[in-house]
Design a protein around this motif. Structure first.
Motif, PDB file in Angstrom:
ATOM      1  N   ALA A 116      44.867  -8.948 -41.990  1.00  0.00           N
ATOM      2  CA  ALA A 116      45.015  -9.437 -40.615  1.00  0.00           C
ATOM      3  C   ALA A 116      46.280 -10.277 -40.474  1.00  0.00           C
ATOM      4  O   ALA A 116      47.000 -10.173 -39.471  1.00  0.00           O
ATOM      5  CB  ALA A 116      43.791 -10.253 -40.214  1.00  0.00           C
ATOM      6  N   ILE A 117      46.560 -11.087 -41.464  1.00  0.00           N
ATOM      7  CA  ILE A 117      47.767 -11.920 -41.432  1.00  0.00           C
ATOM      8  C   ILE A 117      49.005 -11.033 -41.443  1.00  0.00           C
ATOM      9  O   ILE A 117      49.920 -11.202 -40.636  1.00  0.00           O
ATOM     10  CB  ILE A 117      47.779 -12.922 -42.610  1.00  0.00           C
ATOM     11  CG1 ILE A 117      46.625 -13.908 -42.458  1.00  0.00           C
ATOM     12  CG2 ILE A 117      49.117 -13.646 -42.688  1.00  0.00           C
ATOM     13  CD1 ILE A 117      46.387 -14.786 -43.674  1.00  0.00           C
ATOM     14  N   CYS A 118      49.028 -10.058 -42.368  1.00  0.00           N
ATOM     15  CA  CYS A 118      50.173  -9.142 -42.469  1.00  0.00           C
ATOM     16  C   CYS A 118      50.374  -8.375 -41.168  1.00  0.00           C
ATOM     17  O   CYS A 118      51.503  -8.241 -40.691  1.00  0.00           O
ATOM     18  CB  CYS A 118      49.983  -8.171 -43.626  1.00  0.00           C
ATOM     19  SG  CYS A 118      50.064  -8.943 -45.249  1.00  0.00           S
ATOM     20  N   LEU A 119      49.284  -7.860 -40.614  1.00  0.00           N
ATOM     21  CA  LEU A 119      49.368  -7.089 -39.372  1.00  0.00           C
ATOM     22  C   LEU A 119      49.933  -7.925 -38.231  1.00  0.00           C
ATOM     23  O   LEU A 119      50.757  -7.449 -37.446  1.00  0.00           O
ATOM     24  CB  LEU A 119      47.996  -6.538 -38.989  1.00  0.00           C
ATOM     25  CG  LEU A 119      47.470  -5.394 -39.857  1.00  0.00           C
ATOM     26  CD1 LEU A 119      45.996  -5.137 -39.568  1.00  0.00           C
ATOM     27  CD2 LEU A 119      48.284  -4.143 -39.637  1.00  0.00           C
ATOM     28  N   ILE A 143      45.173 -18.254 -45.038  1.00  0.00           N
ATOM     29  CA  ILE A 143      44.300 -19.030 -44.176  1.00  0.00           C
ATOM     30  C   ILE A 143      42.869 -18.729 -44.613  1.00  0.00           C
ATOM     31  O   ILE A 143      42.480 -17.554 -44.678  1.00  0.00           O
ATOM     32  CB  ILE A 143      44.494 -18.668 -42.689  1.00  0.00           C
ATOM     33  CG1 ILE A 143      45.960 -18.899 -42.291  1.00  0.00           C
ATOM     34  CG2 ILE A 143      43.546 -19.461 -41.802  1.00  0.00           C
ATOM     35  CD1 ILE A 143      46.310 -18.368 -40.915  1.00  0.00           C
ATOM     36  N   ILE A 144      42.132 -19.749 -44.929  1.00  0.00           N
ATOM     37  CA  ILE A 144      40.770 -19.566 -45.421  1.00  0.00           C
ATOM     38  C   ILE A 144      39.939 -18.817 -44.382  1.00  0.00           C
ATOM     39  O   ILE A 144      39.916 -19.170 -43.205  1.00  0.00           O
ATOM     40  CB  ILE A 144      40.128 -20.920 -45.768  1.00  0.00           C
ATOM     41  CG1 ILE A 144      40.913 -21.585 -46.900  1.00  0.00           C
ATOM     42  CG2 ILE A 144      38.668 -20.744 -46.166  1.00  0.00           C
ATOM     43  CD1 ILE A 144      40.488 -23.006 -47.199  1.00  0.00           C
ATOM     44  N   GLY A 145      39.278 -17.768 -44.842  1.00  0.00           N
ATOM     45  CA  GLY A 145      38.402 -16.993 -43.973  1.00  0.00           C
ATOM     46  C   GLY A 145      39.092 -15.884 -43.187  1.00  0.00           C
ATOM     47  O   GLY A 145      38.438 -15.116 -42.510  1.00  0.00           O
ATOM     48  N   VAL A 146      40.434 -15.798 -43.279  1.00  0.00           N
ATOM     49  CA  VAL A 146      41.164 -14.741 -42.574  1.00  0.00           C
ATOM     50  C   VAL A 146      41.675 -13.751 -43.615  1.00  0.00           C
ATOM     51  O   VAL A 146      42.390 -14.135 -44.542  1.00  0.00           O
ATOM     52  CB  VAL A 146      42.349 -15.322 -41.763  1.00  0.00           C
ATOM     53  CG1 VAL A 146      43.136 -14.216 -41.082  1.00  0.00           C
ATOM     54  CG2 VAL A 146      41.857 -16.344 -40.762  1.00  0.00           C
TER      55      VAL A 146
END
Length: 178
Positions: free
Chosen positions: A11-14, A4-7
């Motif tokens: 954070a995604i994995c967590l 996701i652009i900007g993320v």
């Protein structure tokens, strides 16, 4: 992996990790209140310490370190065998260069000779990426050759090839492909 652009990837994995857990493991993850776990590496480290016994890691490391190509194993089969050992012990901790050295050291002499021939000289003089690509390409060729053999004789013929003759034939085929 979802991007996701900007993320940040961490954070995604967590956020997605909790969906892969159930029962005790999910309760364990939720026991960390607030932002105690800030990076994905922290989560991985704590999770592995909690759920992967050190003794199993040591057993797996020994198994990986003592890898050897079996007598009747082709290069592609040996590579699959080695990757299976790595997957079996995800916490092995061997870097890619160490893994590559273990793999090459565990190959039979004729497989090492094929690697050198395919590399156009000593394989150890190539970069890590070059060696990995070369081994993957050879294993793919080897796998294709093994599965393309449609004819399997039911009786032994008078002119059976020795393993050395088979190796020379494979070497010649690889030379033609290059």
């Amino acid at each position: 992996m979802v991007k996701i652009i900007g993320v940040p990837e961490d954070a995604i994995c967590l956020n997605l990790f909790s969906f892969s857990l159930a029962g005790e493991a999910k309760r364990w993850l939720h026991s960390f209140k607030g932002n105690n776990l800030r990076t994905w590496e922290e989560v991985v480290e704590k999770f592995l310490k909690k759920y992967f016994l050190e003794s199993k890691t040591i057993e797996g490391r020994v198994e990986i370190f003592s890898f050897h190509q079996f007598h009747d194993e082709s290069l592609s089969e040996a590579l699959d065998h080695f990757h299976g050992l790595l997957r079996k012990t995800l916490t092995h901790g061997f870097s890619e260069p160490i893994q590559l050295n273990i793999l090459i050291d565990g190959l039979r002499p004729h497989s090492k000779q094929l690697l050198d021939a395919f590399a156009g000289g000593k394989i150890i003089l190539k970069t890590l990426d070059e060696v990995m690509e070369l081994i993957e390409n050879m294993a793919t060729s080897d796998h294709a050759i093994l599965h393309d053999r449609a004819y399997t004789p039911t009786k032994k013929s008078l002119l059976e090839l020795t393993s050395q003759d088979r190796l020379l034939a494979q070497n010649k085929l690889l030379a033609k492909q290059i």
